[in-house]
Design a protein around this motif. Structure first.
Motif, PDB file in Angstrom:
ATOM      1  N   TYR A   1      44.829  36.185  46.947  1.00  0.00           N
ATOM      2  CA  TYR A   1      44.350  37.333  47.704  1.00  0.00           C
ATOM      3  C   TYR A   1      44.376  38.583  46.846  1.00  0.00           C
ATOM      4  O   TYR A   1      45.092  38.668  45.839  1.00  0.00           O
ATOM      5  CB  TYR A   1      45.152  37.539  48.989  1.00  0.00           C
ATOM      6  CG  TYR A   1      46.654  37.597  48.823  1.00  0.00           C
ATOM      7  CD1 TYR A   1      47.322  38.806  48.639  1.00  0.00           C
ATOM      8  CD2 TYR A   1      47.414  36.432  48.868  1.00  0.00           C
ATOM      9  CE1 TYR A   1      48.700  38.865  48.508  1.00  0.00           C
ATOM     10  CE2 TYR A   1      48.793  36.471  48.737  1.00  0.00           C
ATOM     11  CZ  TYR A   1      49.435  37.686  48.558  1.00  0.00           C
ATOM     12  OH  TYR A   1      50.807  37.740  48.428  1.00  0.00           O
ATOM     13  N   ASN A   2      43.582  39.558  47.246  1.00  0.00           N
ATOM     14  CA  ASN A   2      43.377  40.792  46.494  1.00  0.00           C
ATOM     15  C   ASN A   2      43.600  41.943  47.458  1.00  0.00           C
ATOM     16  O   ASN A   2      42.657  42.516  47.990  1.00  0.00           O
ATOM     17  CB  ASN A   2      41.954  40.807  45.919  1.00  0.00           C
ATOM     18  CG  ASN A   2      41.690  42.005  45.032  1.00  0.00           C
ATOM     19  OD1 ASN A   2      42.591  42.559  44.444  1.00  0.00           O
ATOM     20  ND2 ASN A   2      40.427  42.397  44.948  1.00  0.00           N
ATOM     21  N   GLY A   3      44.874  42.254  47.723  1.00  0.00           N
ATOM     22  CA  GLY A   3      45.189  43.173  48.795  1.00  0.00           C
ATOM     23  C   GLY A   3      45.813  44.470  48.375  1.00  0.00           C
ATOM     24  O   GLY A   3      45.756  44.872  47.206  1.00  0.00           O
ATOM     25  N   PHE A   4      46.410  45.130  49.340  1.00  0.00           N
ATOM     26  CA  PHE A   4      46.960  46.471  49.166  1.00  0.00           C
ATOM     27  C   PHE A   4      48.083  46.496  48.132  1.00  0.00           C
ATOM     28  O   PHE A   4      48.153  47.386  47.285  1.00  0.00           O
ATOM     29  CB  PHE A   4      47.482  46.978  50.510  1.00  0.00           C
ATOM     30  CG  PHE A   4      48.107  48.346  50.459  1.00  0.00           C
ATOM     31  CD1 PHE A   4      47.319  49.482  50.422  1.00  0.00           C
ATOM     32  CD2 PHE A   4      49.485  48.484  50.444  1.00  0.00           C
ATOM     33  CE1 PHE A   4      47.888  50.741  50.375  1.00  0.00           C
ATOM     34  CE2 PHE A   4      50.062  49.732  50.391  1.00  0.00           C
ATOM     35  CZ  PHE A   4      49.273  50.865  50.366  1.00  0.00           C
ATOM     36  N   TYR A   5      48.986  45.521  48.198  1.00  0.00           N
ATOM     37  CA  TYR A   5      50.161  45.552  47.331  1.00  0.00           C
ATOM     38  C   TYR A   5      49.890  44.989  45.946  1.00  0.00           C
ATOM     39  O   TYR A   5      50.393  45.504  44.949  1.00  0.00           O
ATOM     40  CB  TYR A   5      51.318  44.789  47.980  1.00  0.00           C
ATOM     41  CG  TYR A   5      51.849  45.457  49.217  1.00  0.00           C
ATOM     42  CD1 TYR A   5      52.408  46.730  49.165  1.00  0.00           C
ATOM     43  CD2 TYR A   5      51.785  44.821  50.453  1.00  0.00           C
ATOM     44  CE1 TYR A   5      52.885  47.354  50.305  1.00  0.00           C
ATOM     45  CE2 TYR A   5      52.269  45.434  51.591  1.00  0.00           C
ATOM     46  CZ  TYR A   5      52.824  46.691  51.512  1.00  0.00           C
ATOM     47  OH  TYR A   5      53.294  47.307  52.645  1.00  0.00           O
ATOM     48  N   ALA A   6      49.132  43.886  45.883  1.00  0.00           N
ATOM     49  CA  ALA A   6      48.966  43.236  44.577  1.00  0.00           C
ATOM     50  C   ALA A   6      47.855  42.213  44.644  1.00  0.00           C
ATOM     51  O   ALA A   6      47.423  41.786  45.715  1.00  0.00           O
ATOM     52  CB  ALA A   6      50.267  42.560  44.157  1.00  0.00           C
ATOM     53  N   LEU A   7      47.409  41.808  43.446  1.00  0.00           N
ATOM     54  CA  LEU A   7      46.536  40.655  43.278  1.00  0.00           C
ATOM     55  C   LEU A   7      47.435  39.446  43.077  1.00  0.00           C
ATOM     56  O   LEU A   7      48.310  39.458  42.211  1.00  0.00           O
ATOM     57  CB  LEU A   7      45.640  40.864  42.066  1.00  0.00           C
ATOM     58  CG  LEU A   7      44.707  39.728  41.682  1.00  0.00           C
ATOM     59  CD1 LEU A   7      43.619  39.552  42.731  1.00  0.00           C
ATOM     60  CD2 LEU A   7      44.098  39.996  40.313  1.00  0.00           C
ATOM     61  N   SER A   8      47.249  38.389  43.883  1.00  0.00           N
ATOM     62  CA  SER A   8      48.158  37.258  43.826  1.00  0.00           C
ATOM     63  C   SER A   8      47.382  35.952  43.878  1.00  0.00           C
ATOM     64  O   SER A   8      46.391  35.830  44.606  1.00  0.00           O
ATOM     65  CB  SER A   8      49.153  37.307  45.000  1.00  0.00           C
ATOM     66  OG  SER A   8      49.948  36.145  45.026  1.00  0.00           O
ATOM     67  N   SER A   9      47.854  34.969  43.120  1.00  0.00           N
ATOM     68  CA  SER A   9      47.266  33.631  43.165  1.00  0.00           C
ATOM     69  C   SER A   9      48.019  32.717  44.121  1.00  0.00           C
ATOM     70  O   SER A   9      47.690  31.540  44.248  1.00  0.00           O
ATOM     71  CB  SER A   9      47.275  33.010  41.758  1.00  0.00           C
ATOM     72  OG  SER A   9      48.600  32.916  41.257  1.00  0.00           O
ATOM     73  N   ASP A  10      49.042  33.230  44.817  1.00  0.00           N
ATOM     74  CA  ASP A  10      49.850  32.416  45.719  1.00  0.00           C
ATOM     75  C   ASP A  10      49.062  32.018  46.970  1.00  0.00           C
ATOM     76  O   ASP A  10      48.161  32.728  47.412  1.00  0.00           O
ATOM     77  CB  ASP A  10      51.101  33.182  46.147  1.00  0.00           C
ATOM     78  CG  ASP A  10      52.067  33.408  45.001  1.00  0.00           C
ATOM     79  OD1 ASP A  10      52.011  32.631  44.024  1.00  0.00           O
ATOM     80  OD2 ASP A  10      52.865  34.367  45.076  1.00  0.00           O
ATOM     81  N   GLU A  11      49.437  30.890  47.530  1.00  0.00           N
ATOM     82  CA  GLU A  11      48.918  30.486  48.836  1.00  0.00           C
ATOM     83  C   GLU A  11      49.858  31.056  49.891  1.00  0.00           C
ATOM     84  O   GLU A  11      51.064  30.805  49.860  1.00  0.00           O
ATOM     85  CB  GLU A  11      48.853  28.961  48.931  1.00  0.00           C
ATOM     86  CG  GLU A  11      48.174  28.458  50.190  1.00  0.00           C
ATOM     87  CD  GLU A  11      48.052  26.946  50.215  1.00  0.00           C
ATOM     88  OE1 GLU A  11      47.496  26.418  51.195  1.00  0.00           O
ATOM     89  OE2 GLU A  11      48.516  26.299  49.266  1.00  0.00           O
ATOM     90  N   ALA A  12      49.317  31.831  50.805  1.00  0.00           N
ATOM     91  CA  ALA A  12      50.143  32.548  51.775  1.00  0.00           C
ATOM     92  C   ALA A  12      49.490  32.473  53.148  1.00  0.00           C
ATOM     93  O   ALA A  12      48.296  32.189  53.282  1.00  0.00           O
ATOM     94  CB  ALA A  12      50.328  33.997  51.350  1.00  0.00           C
ATOM     95  N   GLU A  13      50.287  32.751  54.185  1.00  0.00           N
ATOM     96  CA  GLU A  13      49.731  32.785  55.537  1.00  0.00           C
ATOM     97  C   GLU A  13      50.587  33.681  56.428  1.00  0.00           C
ATOM     98  O   GLU A  13      51.751  33.980  56.113  1.00  0.00           O
ATOM     99  CB  GLU A  13      49.646  31.382  56.146  1.00  0.00           C
ATOM    100  CG  GLU A  13      50.971  30.773  56.516  1.00  0.00           C
ATOM    101  CD  GLU A  13      50.809  29.432  57.224  1.00  0.00           C
ATOM    102  OE1 GLU A  13      49.670  29.011  57.479  1.00  0.00           O
ATOM    103  OE2 GLU A  13      51.853  28.808  57.522  1.00  0.00           O
ATOM    104  N   GLY A  14      50.008  34.093  57.536  1.00  0.00           N
ATOM    105  CA  GLY A  14      50.739  34.910  58.484  1.00  0.00           C
ATOM    106  C   GLY A  14      49.975  35.049  59.786  1.00  0.00           C
ATOM    107  O   GLY A  14      48.796  34.684  59.882  1.00  0.00           O
TER     108      GLY A  14
END
Length: 209
Positions: free
Chosen positions: A119-132
């Motif tokens: 994801y490419n969001g507010f806090y950081a660019l991350s290659s992790d798989e995440a959910e919420g």
């Protein structure tokens, strides 16, 4: 989803919004609002907050169905939505989400879920798989006074499921002149598996000219 900052019920957006999106980007966007469907489609630079000129391209699309529109509000308002955000910025990323919301007279209830493969969001660019996900319950005690509760859960890395972050929010909104002028008071209890728990009291005002 794509809810405007002018109408969000709490001062702070949900964890999936803060981590997966909620950033300023440059691009072209087309929006439509009809009786039974809304849509929001855009193509953007994957840059966030004007840090780089054009590191890659991003597509974002969201559609919302309004199946009770033909009742003219007699049975309330039901919205069912879903969308994706996909792009490239050093890494490839893909976020999908779904939303359901219902309002009837003074009562409102909504739920949103999102899962990211990068994801490419507010806090950081991350290659992790995440959910919420989050769910919000609201009730207007009077036309000017609204009480709210929200449960909000986020797992920043599904490969490390021991790290789950939960927020329990309680809010009061006072509408002096509907959304144009309102006061907001929030209490948030943050429960973290790996970090210390914390408490927040947040005050907010909104003035639209």
């Amino acid at each position: 989803g794509v809810q405007s900052i002018e109408s969000i019920p709490f001062v702070v957006r949900s964890q999936i919004a803060r981590n997966f999106g909620n950033v300023r980007k440059v691009g072209l966007r087309v929006k439509g609002n009809y009786d039974f469907i809304d849509y929001d489609i855009g193509g953007y630079s994957s840059d966030t907050y004007f840090r780089k000129f054009f590191p890659g391209a991003e597509f974002a699309g969201w559609a919302t169905l309004k199946p009770l529109a033909f009742t003219d509000g007699k049975w309330g308002s039901l919205k069912l939505g879903g969308g994706i955000t996909a792009g490239q910025n050093e890494i490839d990323y893909f976020v999908s989400g779904a939303y359901a919301g219902y309002e009837y007279k003074n009562f409102s209830l909504d739920f949103e879920y999102a899962k990211a493969n990068g994801y490419n969001g507010f806090y950081a660019l991350s290659s992790d798989e995440a959910e919420g996900f989050y769910t919000t319950l609201g009730y207007k005690v009077t036309p000017k006074l609204q009480c709210l509760m929200r449960y909000d859960q986020f797992t920043p890395n599904l490969a490390y499921s021991a790290d789950v972050r939960r927020e329990y929010s309680f809010g009061i909104n006072y509408f002096i002149k509907e959304q144009a002028l309102k006061l907001m008071l929030n209490y948030v209890y943050c429960q973290n598996d790996l970090l210390d728990d914390s408490h927040r009291i947040i005050l907010g005002t909104q003035l639209l000219l």
